[in-house]
Design a protein around this motif. Structure first.
Motif, PDB file in Angstrom:
ATOM      1  N   ILE A   1     -12.875  24.705   1.166  1.00 51.68           N
ATOM      2  CA  ILE A   1     -14.325  24.603   1.104  1.00 51.68           C
ATOM      3  C   ILE A   1     -14.823  25.547   0.010  1.00 51.68           C
ATOM      4  CG2 ILE A   1     -14.744  26.418   2.825  1.00 51.68           C
ATOM      5  CD1 ILE A   1     -17.173  24.761   3.765  1.00 51.68           C
ATOM      6  N   GLU A   2     -15.853  25.103  -0.720  1.00 51.38           N
ATOM      7  CA  GLU A   2     -16.453  25.956  -1.741  1.00 51.38           C
ATOM      8  C   GLU A   2     -17.968  25.876  -1.584  1.00 51.38           C
ATOM      9  OE1 GLU A   2     -15.979  27.098  -6.482  1.00 51.38           O
ATOM     10  OE2 GLU A   2     -15.006  25.299  -5.665  1.00 51.38           O
TER      11      GLU A   2
ATOM     12  N   GLU B   1     -25.349  35.739   4.441  1.00 52.97           N
ATOM     13  CA  GLU B   1     -25.882  35.012   3.298  1.00 52.97           C
ATOM     14  C   GLU B   1     -26.128  33.568   3.703  1.00 52.97           C
ATOM     15  OE1 GLU B   1     -23.981  36.089  -0.619  1.00 52.97           O
ATOM     16  OE2 GLU B   1     -22.594  37.118   0.734  1.00 52.97           O
ATOM     17  N   SER B   2     -27.187  32.987   3.169  1.00 50.31           N
ATOM     18  CA  SER B   2     -27.522  31.591   3.465  1.00 50.31           C
ATOM     19  C   SER B   2     -26.754  30.653   2.547  1.00 50.31           C
ATOM     20  CB  SER B   2     -29.024  31.354   3.282  1.00 50.31           C
ATOM     21  OG  SER B   2     -29.751  31.991   4.310  1.00 50.31           O
ATOM     22  N   ILE B   3     -26.471  29.465   3.044  1.00 55.94           N
ATOM     23  CA  ILE B   3     -25.805  28.442   2.226  1.00 55.94           C
ATOM     24  C   ILE B   3     -26.864  27.716   1.397  1.00 55.94           C
ATOM     25  CG2 ILE B   3     -24.453  26.315   2.272  1.00 55.94           C
ATOM     26  CD1 ILE B   3     -23.221  27.320   4.920  1.00 55.94           C
ATOM     27  N   SER B   4     -26.703  27.756   0.082  1.00 56.53           N
ATOM     28  CA  SER B   4     -27.655  27.077  -0.792  1.00 56.53           C
ATOM     29  C   SER B   4     -27.100  25.756  -1.331  1.00 56.53           C
ATOM     30  CB  SER B   4     -28.054  27.977  -1.967  1.00 56.53           C
ATOM     31  OG  SER B   4     -26.913  28.409  -2.686  1.00 56.53           O
ATOM     32  N   LYS B   5     -25.753  25.630  -1.346  1.00 53.72           N
ATOM     33  CA  LYS B   5     -25.174  24.401  -1.896  1.00 53.72           C
ATOM     34  C   LYS B   5     -23.737  24.231  -1.403  1.00 53.72           C
ATOM     35  CE  LYS B   5     -24.295  22.151  -6.384  1.00 53.72           C
ATOM     36  NZ  LYS B   5     -24.383  22.333  -7.864  1.00 53.72           N
ATOM     37  N   LEU B   6     -23.384  23.034  -1.007  1.00 52.06           N
ATOM     38  CA  LEU B   6     -21.998  22.696  -0.697  1.00 52.06           C
ATOM     39  C   LEU B   6     -21.379  22.124  -1.964  1.00 52.06           C
ATOM     40  CD1 LEU B   6     -19.610  22.255   1.242  1.00 52.06           C
ATOM     41  CD2 LEU B   6     -20.637  20.038   1.846  1.00 52.06           C
ATOM     42  N   ILE B   7     -20.491  22.889  -2.579  1.00 50.02           N
ATOM     43  CA  ILE B   7     -19.875  22.467  -3.839  1.00 50.02           C
ATOM     44  C   ILE B   7     -18.762  21.468  -3.586  1.00 50.02           C
ATOM     45  CG2 ILE B   7     -18.611  23.268  -5.887  1.00 50.02           C
ATOM     46  CD1 ILE B   7     -20.111  25.944  -5.542  1.00 50.02           C
ATOM     47  N   SER B   8     -17.895  21.783  -2.613  1.00 53.53           N
ATOM     48  CA  SER B   8     -16.816  20.844  -2.281  1.00 53.53           C
ATOM     49  C   SER B   8     -16.305  21.139  -0.874  1.00 53.53           C
ATOM     50  CB  SER B   8     -15.658  20.961  -3.281  1.00 53.53           C
ATOM     51  OG  SER B   8     -15.024  22.225  -3.172  1.00 53.53           O
ATOM     52  N   LEU B   9     -15.776  20.097  -0.244  1.00 53.12           N
ATOM     53  CA  LEU B   9     -15.214  20.239   1.102  1.00 53.12           C
ATOM     54  C   LEU B   9     -14.108  19.207   1.278  1.00 53.12           C
ATOM     55  CD1 LEU B   9     -15.213  21.353   4.012  1.00 53.12           C
ATOM     56  CD2 LEU B   9     -16.974  19.642   4.555  1.00 53.12           C
ATOM     57  N   THR B  10     -12.901  19.701   1.621  1.00 54.57           N
ATOM     58  CA  THR B  10     -11.775  18.833   1.962  1.00 54.57           C
ATOM     59  C   THR B  10     -11.179  19.346   3.271  1.00 54.57           C
ATOM     60  OG1 THR B  10     -10.033  20.140   0.873  1.00 54.57           O
ATOM     61  CG2 THR B  10     -11.293  18.599  -0.515  1.00 54.57           C
ATOM     62  N   SER B  11     -10.116  18.713   3.702  1.00 52.25           N
ATOM     63  CA  SER B  11      -9.476  19.171   4.935  1.00 52.25           C
ATOM     64  C   SER B  11      -8.796  20.524   4.756  1.00 52.25           C
ATOM     65  CB  SER B  11      -8.449  18.133   5.397  1.00 52.25           C
ATOM     66  OG  SER B  11      -7.452  17.940   4.392  1.00 52.25           O
ATOM     67  N   ASN B  12      -8.534  20.915   3.506  1.00 48.54           N
ATOM     68  CA  ASN B  12      -7.824  22.168   3.239  1.00 48.54           C
ATOM     69  C   ASN B  12      -8.626  23.220   2.470  1.00 48.54           C
ATOM     70  OD1 ASN B  12      -5.325  21.477   4.461  1.00 48.54           O
ATOM     71  ND2 ASN B  12      -4.833  20.197   2.689  1.00 48.54           N
TER      72      ASN B  12
ATOM     73  N   LEU C   1     -18.976  20.937   8.700  1.00 47.71           N
ATOM     74  CA  LEU C   1     -17.635  21.354   8.269  1.00 47.71           C
ATOM     75  C   LEU C   1     -16.576  20.267   8.460  1.00 47.71           C
ATOM     76  CD1 LEU C   1     -17.546  25.042   9.585  1.00 47.71           C
ATOM     77  CD2 LEU C   1     -17.786  24.265   7.228  1.00 47.71           C
ATOM     78  N   LYS C   2     -16.870  19.274   9.254  1.00 47.19           N
ATOM     79  CA  LYS C   2     -15.963  18.132   9.444  1.00 47.19           C
ATOM     80  C   LYS C   2     -14.527  18.553   9.783  1.00 47.19           C
ATOM     81  CE  LYS C   2     -18.600  15.195   6.292  1.00 47.19           C
ATOM     82  NZ  LYS C   2     -18.592  14.385   5.044  1.00 47.19           N
ATOM     83  N   GLY C   3     -14.417  19.490  10.695  1.00 50.37           N
ATOM     84  CA  GLY C   3     -13.088  19.903  11.149  1.00 50.37           C
ATOM     85  C   GLY C   3     -12.498  21.084  10.409  1.00 50.37           C
ATOM     86  N   PHE C   4     -13.095  21.481   9.287  1.00 54.76           N
ATOM     87  CA  PHE C   4     -12.594  22.665   8.579  1.00 54.76           C
ATOM     88  C   PHE C   4     -12.895  23.893   9.437  1.00 54.76           C
ATOM     89  CE2 PHE C   4     -12.608  26.099   5.455  1.00 54.76           C
ATOM     90  CZ  PHE C   4     -11.445  25.818   4.742  1.00 54.76           C
TER      91      PHE C   4
END
Length: 267
Positions: free
Chosen positions: A175-176, A162-173, A114-117
């Motif tokens: 997550i998808e 639910e399990s995570i199948s894909k990280l679509i996007s992640l920023t400091s503000n 999550l890098k701080g998210f």
């Protein structure tokens, strides 16, 4: 004693017994009515004072041995602390393991950083157009957690995993995520989650699978102290939950859209 006196005495005794016999049913009937009143079944609510007036208050000024519904403005009371320090139970942990083992039978979840998210969120509600927290009478108000491989939702009476199948996007503000869910929930076993920061301490969560869409407004555990808390303090029994929160227009629009897509005829 003369024969006349003896006969008169016998008649007096007979009349006395007759009068007593006549009066007995009346006394029994009266007693029966009293017993009937005393034995009338009473519900628990008959003996409980229900508070229905929502006022801003400090819990220390209230009698918390009785049912109280109020807006806690202290930001530091036992009610705020209870929400801040909530933890999942052992039964929750066992259920999460079972759910994940079922979903992941033929699937390898995606591990993310999550890098701080923020990872732990709590539902916000609107009251008179202001965001507030809610301390329910029964169960925990919905809260959500993102672990390194799963998305978990804790509801008032049950949880979802639910399990995570894909990280679509992640920023400091924001997550998808694409999530792997149950076949019974989605034909392709996929759902989608987006959480984005829209104001200080306020996040918007959009969750979707197939034609279903939902929107929730959230805050983090660290953000709790920035919001008043509606407390439904139930001391002896389950009461009705407070239903006076604002109805979110955006949420209603998405629900209507989902119904149209699903082919429902709206009234």
């Amino acid at each position: 004693m003369t024969r006349f006196t003896f006969i008169a005495l016998i008649l007096i005794l007979i009349l006395s017994c007759t009068e007593h016999t006549k009066s007995t049913p009346t006394q029994t009937e009266a007693t029966s009515k009293i017993d009937s009143i005393d034995s009338t079944p009473q519900t628990i609510l008959d003996n409980v004072e229900i508070d229905t007036i929502l006022e801003r208050n400090n819990p220390k000024s209230l009698d918390l041995t009785k049912h109280q519904i109020f807006i806690d403005t202290t930001r530091s009371s036992e009610f705020h602390e209870r929400i801040r320090n909530w933890e999942q139970s052992e039964l929750d942990k066992q259920a999460i393991e079972l759910y994940l083992s079922e979903i992941n039978k033929d699937f390898q979840p995606k591990e993310i950083n999550l890098k701080g998210f923020p990872s732990h969120f709590i539902t916000l509600r609107k009251l008179n157009n202001q965001f507030v927290l809610y301390d329910r009478c029964d169960g925990v108000d919905p809260r959500f957690k993102i672990s390194d491989t799963a998305f978990i939702s804790y509801g008032p009476l049950e949880l979802g995993v639910e399990s995570i199948s894909k990280l679509i996007s992640l920023t400091s503000n924001s997550i998808e995520l694409e999530l792997r869910t149950y076949q019974s929930k989605s034909n392709n076993q996929k759902s989608r989650l987006k959480i984005e920061k829209i104001e200080d301490f306020i996040y918007k969560m959009t969750y979707a699978y197939q034609t279903y869409n939902s929107i929730e407004y959230l805050t983090t555990v660290n953000g709790i102290e920035n919001f008043d808390l509606v407390v439904n303090n139930c001391t002896t029994m389950k009461m009705l939950e407070f239903d006076g929160f604002d109805k979110d227009e955006e949420q209603k629009k998405m629900l209507t859209k989902a119904k149209i897509q699903a082919g429902f005829r709206l009234m």
